[in-house]
Design a protein around this motif. Structure first.
Motif, PDB file in Angstrom:
ATOM      1  N   GLU A   1      58.284  30.820  42.925  1.00 20.78           N
ATOM      2  CA  GLU A   1      58.680  30.360  41.502  1.00 20.78           C
ATOM      3  C   GLU A   1      57.378  29.993  41.105  1.00 20.78           C
ATOM      4  O   GLU A   1      56.958  30.300  39.692  1.00 20.78           O
ATOM      5  N   MET A   2      56.396  29.477  41.769  1.00 15.53           N
ATOM      6  CA  MET A   2      55.145  28.976  41.062  1.00 15.53           C
ATOM      7  C   MET A   2      54.340  30.269  40.851  1.00 15.53           C
ATOM      8  O   MET A   2      53.351  30.177  39.903  1.00 15.53           O
TER       9      MET A   2
ATOM     10  N   VAL B   1      51.623  33.915  37.065  1.00 14.68           N
ATOM     11  CA  VAL B   1      51.588  35.412  36.511  1.00 14.68           C
ATOM     12  C   VAL B   1      51.927  35.364  34.804  1.00 14.68           C
ATOM     13  O   VAL B   1      51.196  36.140  34.119  1.00 14.68           O
ATOM     14  N   ILE B   2      53.088  34.720  34.615  1.00 18.55           N
ATOM     15  CA  ILE B   2      53.441  34.825  33.039  1.00 18.55           C
ATOM     16  C   ILE B   2      52.296  33.978  32.474  1.00 18.55           C
ATOM     17  O   ILE B   2      52.094  34.535  31.368  1.00 18.55           O
ATOM     18  N   ALA B   3      51.865  33.093  33.036  1.00 16.92           N
ATOM     19  CA  ALA B   3      50.821  32.203  32.108  1.00 16.92           C
ATOM     20  C   ALA B   3      49.594  33.177  32.070  1.00 16.92           C
ATOM     21  O   ALA B   3      48.965  33.241  30.773  1.00 16.92           O
ATOM     22  N   VAL B   4      49.053  33.913  32.952  1.00 19.63           N
ATOM     23  CA  VAL B   4      48.242  34.774  32.747  1.00 19.63           C
ATOM     24  C   VAL B   4      48.077  35.901  31.602  1.00 19.63           C
ATOM     25  O   VAL B   4      47.459  36.288  31.109  1.00 19.63           O
TER      26      VAL B   4
ATOM     27  N   GLY C   1      42.533  35.433  28.918  1.00 17.31           N
ATOM     28  CA  GLY C   1      41.293  34.671  29.125  1.00 17.31           C
ATOM     29  C   GLY C   1      40.935  33.327  28.480  1.00 17.31           C
ATOM     30  O   GLY C   1      40.350  32.586  28.997  1.00 17.31           O
ATOM     31  N   SER C   2      42.243  33.021  27.748  1.00 19.44           N
ATOM     32  CA  SER C   2      42.035  31.525  27.306  1.00 19.44           C
ATOM     33  C   SER C   2      42.848  30.755  27.839  1.00 19.44           C
ATOM     34  O   SER C   2      42.988  29.634  27.606  1.00 19.44           O
ATOM     35  N   LEU C   3      43.156  31.161  29.244  1.00 22.69           N
ATOM     36  CA  LEU C   3      43.959  30.013  30.015  1.00 22.69           C
ATOM     37  C   LEU C   3      43.190  28.832  30.360  1.00 22.69           C
ATOM     38  O   LEU C   3      43.859  27.877  30.126  1.00 22.69           O
ATOM     39  N   PRO C   4      41.789  28.970  30.666  1.00 22.32           N
ATOM     40  CA  PRO C   4      41.295  27.624  31.126  1.00 22.32           C
ATOM     41  C   PRO C   4      41.151  26.761  29.851  1.00 22.32           C
ATOM     42  O   PRO C   4      41.481  25.439  29.802  1.00 22.32           O
TER      43      PRO C   4
END
Length: 89
Positions: free
Chosen positions: A8-9, A14-17, A22-25
């Motif tokens: 699940e994590m 993957v969904i967050a990426v 590129g703006s994930l950080p």
């Protein structure tokens, strides 16, 4: 963590990426800052409640200490005395 397994994590990662790329950080930094601010304000509220509880308890019983015991020279606060042991002869 929150009852989520490793699969699940990974799916959430993957969904967050995919969503943030590129703006994930930057998104993670902002989320961390919001969380820190929330925790700080929550700590302030808890401190206010503890302070109000302490003041209310002092108003009810002005002789109470912070551990709930009363100040004074009562018999209950004196050390208990046990009979002295004498071995049989």
């Amino acid at each position: 963590m929150f009852g989520l397994g490793p699969f699940e994590m990974a799916v959430i990662g993957v969904i967050a990426v995919v969503l943030f790329g590129g703006s994930l950080p930057e998104v993670a930094r902002k989320a961390g800052a919001v969380y820190r601010e929330f925790r700080g304000r929550l700590d302030d509220v808890q401190r206010e409640f503890r302070s109000a509880e302490y003041e209310a308890s002092k108003a009810i019983n002005p002789y109470a200490t912070s551990d709930g015991q009363e100040d004074g020279d009562d018999e209950e606060t004196a050390e208990p005395v046990a009979p002295k042991f004498t071995p049989p002869s």
